[in-house]
Design a protein around this motif. Structure first.
Motif, PDB file in Angstrom:
ATOM      1  N   GLU A 114       6.795  22.274  41.801  1.00 54.07           N
ATOM      2  CA  GLU A 114       6.173  23.316  40.981  1.00 54.07           C
ATOM      3  C   GLU A 114       6.650  23.149  39.536  1.00 54.07           C
ATOM      4  N   TYR A 115       5.717  23.061  38.598  1.00 53.54           N
ATOM      5  CA  TYR A 115       6.069  22.799  37.212  1.00 53.54           C
ATOM      6  C   TYR A 115       5.203  23.614  36.255  1.00 53.54           C
ATOM      7  N   TYR A 116       5.734  23.763  35.040  1.00 55.57           N
ATOM      8  CA  TYR A 116       4.984  24.265  33.892  1.00 55.57           C
ATOM      9  C   TYR A 116       4.790  23.095  32.925  1.00 55.57           C
ATOM     10  N   TYR A 117       3.573  22.972  32.392  1.00 59.00           N
ATOM     11  CA  TYR A 117       3.266  21.954  31.390  1.00 59.00           C
ATOM     12  C   TYR A 117       2.706  22.669  30.164  1.00 59.00           C
ATOM     13  N   ARG A 118       3.212  22.290  29.000  1.00 55.38           N
ATOM     14  CA  ARG A 118       2.675  22.857  27.759  1.00 55.38           C
ATOM     15  C   ARG A 118       2.323  21.711  26.821  1.00 55.38           C
ATOM     16  N   TRP A 119       1.139  21.768  26.246  1.00 58.90           N
ATOM     17  CA  TRP A 119       0.743  20.756  25.261  1.00 58.90           C
ATOM     18  C   TRP A 119      -0.313  21.354  24.339  1.00 58.90           C
ATOM     19  N   LYS A 120      -0.567  20.662  23.240  1.00 57.26           N
ATOM     20  CA  LYS A 120      -1.526  21.135  22.237  1.00 57.26           C
ATOM     21  C   LYS A 120      -2.553  20.048  21.951  1.00 57.26           C
ATOM     22  N   VAL A 121      -3.806  20.489  21.763  1.00 64.00           N
ATOM     23  CA  VAL A 121      -4.922  19.563  21.587  1.00 64.00           C
ATOM     24  C   VAL A 121      -5.794  20.058  20.440  1.00 64.00           C
ATOM     25  N   MET A 122      -6.267  19.128  19.608  1.00 63.21           N
ATOM     26  CA  MET A 122      -7.226  19.464  18.561  1.00 63.21           C
ATOM     27  C   MET A 122      -8.373  18.453  18.601  1.00 63.21           C
ATOM     28  N   PHE A 123      -9.593  18.965  18.570  1.00 61.33           N
ATOM     29  CA  PHE A 123     -10.789  18.133  18.568  1.00 61.33           C
ATOM     30  C   PHE A 123     -11.263  17.957  17.134  1.00 61.33           C
ATOM     31  N   ALA A 124     -11.556  16.726  16.772  1.00 58.73           N
ATOM     32  CA  ALA A 124     -11.978  16.424  15.405  1.00 58.73           C
ATOM     33  C   ALA A 124     -13.245  17.199  15.051  1.00 58.73           C
ATOM     34  N   PRO A 125     -13.475  17.480  13.763  1.00 57.73           N
ATOM     35  CA  PRO A 125     -14.672  18.248  13.361  1.00 57.73           C
ATOM     36  C   PRO A 125     -15.976  17.615  13.826  1.00 57.73           C
ATOM     37  N   ASP A 126     -15.995  16.284  13.999  1.00 61.11           N
ATOM     38  CA  ASP A 126     -17.230  15.617  14.432  1.00 61.11           C
ATOM     39  C   ASP A 126     -17.182  15.220  15.910  1.00 61.11           C
ATOM     40  N   PHE A 127     -16.341  15.896  16.695  1.00 62.10           N
ATOM     41  CA  PHE A 127     -16.256  15.575  18.121  1.00 62.10           C
ATOM     42  C   PHE A 127     -17.638  15.750  18.753  1.00 62.10           C
ATOM     43  N   PRO A 128     -18.095  14.776  19.539  1.00 62.14           N
ATOM     44  CA  PRO A 128     -19.474  14.805  20.038  1.00 62.14           C
ATOM     45  C   PRO A 128     -19.783  16.026  20.908  1.00 62.14           C
ATOM     46  N   SER A 129     -20.990  16.527  20.744  1.00 65.97           N
ATOM     47  CA  SER A 129     -21.501  17.609  21.587  1.00 65.97           C
ATOM     48  C   SER A 129     -22.558  17.018  22.497  1.00 65.97           C
ATOM     49  N   VAL A 130     -22.168  16.780  23.745  1.00 66.80           N
ATOM     50  CA  VAL A 130     -23.078  16.141  24.706  1.00 66.80           C
ATOM     51  C   VAL A 130     -22.935  16.825  26.055  1.00 66.80           C
ATOM     52  N   LYS A 131     -24.019  16.873  26.801  1.00 66.46           N
ATOM     53  CA  LYS A 131     -24.021  17.509  28.111  1.00 66.46           C
ATOM     54  C   LYS A 131     -23.533  16.548  29.185  1.00 66.46           C
ATOM     55  N   THR A 132     -22.300  16.114  29.009  1.00 65.64           N
ATOM     56  CA  THR A 132     -21.651  15.281  30.007  1.00 65.64           C
ATOM     57  C   THR A 132     -20.146  15.417  29.806  1.00 65.64           C
ATOM     58  N   TRP A 133     -19.358  14.783  30.651  1.00 65.25           N
ATOM     59  CA  TRP A 133     -17.911  15.005  30.691  1.00 65.25           C
ATOM     60  C   TRP A 133     -17.149  14.162  29.671  1.00 65.25           C
ATOM     61  N   GLN A 134     -16.127  14.788  29.076  1.00 68.31           N
ATOM     62  CA  GLN A 134     -15.204  14.114  28.166  1.00 68.31           C
ATOM     63  C   GLN A 134     -13.798  14.654  28.487  1.00 68.31           C
ATOM     64  N   VAL A 135     -13.051  13.920  29.287  1.00 73.34           N
ATOM     65  CA  VAL A 135     -11.740  14.365  29.784  1.00 73.34           C
ATOM     66  C   VAL A 135     -10.675  14.070  28.734  1.00 73.34           C
TER      67      VAL A 135
END
Length: 347
Positions: A114-135
């Protein structure tokens, strides 16, 4: 405790200095316990925060070129470094489905851990907007095929968390150009009655404890972060990662509070001396600052100014006899309190 000194005006400053040093030696352990003991804290299990300035905190990388997983100094969420993950169409470093550039941490989460994970993520202003997965973060199984049991990804204009059996217990609108902080609490188990998850997003708990299968039966899980997406996406995608911590308690992944701002003038602060400070004889003629504590008058050792009207009596580094008892009386009173406390604890 045997007391070798009796209080009185006949003792010299040297005698009182010996008494003070003895007091410190006898009770330094108790004072340390009083100051240090607090709520038990678990240790941080692992850091993947890039403060090494490279990828060395991770087991290995899957990238077509070094610039696809670059450690950068701007933008950062905390510390000095962050990871810039970039994917272009055709990036396929492991000859598998989709396009990717990811870092791999072979944590091999054990069943029942059992663990806790903490992280931070930022998506670039031009990150693609598409109806499919981006992990952008996943815990992958060590089997050969299929979707990972835990994946954080973007779909269209949403950030989603999807688990085994395509269960999506949480989603939120995608915002670009700002840092998203995630705290993910998970118990690893293929049994949906044993495994569970909790999630905090930007300081708010957005998913309360929910029982779910968090692993595939007979398999271990390991962590990957960067960017992994459908190979149908043509636009370049950029996402930043920072501050990843893994620990066994929530308080160990929370960011530290900012240090309090000192109201004192740094120029007026005295330089601390190593070891036990020597006590200088009191001096005459120097009034107490602001009249809120007893001042010391230069000249004759042991003479103390009375406190100003309405002020509180504070401990000061002076010794001797006075109408109020001075610091020596306070010191001895503290010694007695500690002695009484020890006697009560023995009972």
């Amino acid at each position: 405790m045997k007391r070798d000194f009796e209080l009185g005006c006949s003792h010299s400053l040297a005698d009182i200095q010996i008494l003070r040093n003895r007091f410190l030696r006898l009770h330094i352990g108790w004072l340390a316990v009083i100051l240090v003991v607090g709520p038990a804290r678990a240790d941080v299990v692992w850091r993947g925060d890039f403060e090494t300035g490279d990828h060395s905190q991770y087991s290995h990388s899957q990238m077509v070129r070094a610039d696809r997983l670059a450690v950068v100094t701007s933008p950062v969420a905390e510390g000095k470094y962050a990871l810039k993950a970039m994917v272009k169409q055709g990036d396929d470093p492991i000859n598998a489905s989709g396009n990717r550039n990811e870092l791999v941490y072979l944590s091999n989460e054990q069943v029942g851990s059992e663990y806790y994970y903490r992280w931070k993520v930022m998506f670039a202003p031009d990150f693609p907007s598409v109806k499919t997965w981006q992990v952008f973060t996943q815990w992958h199984h060590d089997g050969c095929c299929g979707s990972p049991p835990v994946e954080f990804f973007v779909y269209g204009e949403e950030i989603r968390l999807t688990m085994t059996d395509s269960v999506t217990p949480w989603r939120t609108p995608l915002t670009r150009g700002v840092w998203h902080e995630f705290i993910f609490h998970v118990k690893w188990s293929a049994d949906a009655k044993v495994g569970f998850i909790e999630l905090w997003h930007n300081g708010q708990q957005v998913l309360k404890k929910r029982n779910l299968a968090t692993m595939y039966a007979g398999m271990k899980s390991y962590m990957k972060l960067g960017l992994y997406r459908s190979d149908t996406i043509k636009e370049t995608g950029v996402v930043y990662h920072d501050g990843l911590i893994q620990a066994t308690a929530l308080e160990d992944v929370l960011p530290p509070p900012p240090p309090p701002e000192s109201e004192e003038d740094p120029a007026e602060e005295e330089t601390p001396q190593p070891g036990i400070p020597e006590v200088s004889p009191p001096e005459e003629g120097t009034p107490s600052e602001g009249g809120t504590s007893p001042g010391v008058t230069p000249g004759s050792p042991g003479s103390v100014n009375p406190p100003a009207s309405g002020s509180s009596q504070e401990l000061s580094p002076t010794y001797g006899c006075s109408a109020t008892g001075g610091s020596l009386a306070a010191l001895v009173a503290l010694l007695g309190l500690l002695g009484n406390g020890r006697s009560r604890r023995r009972r």
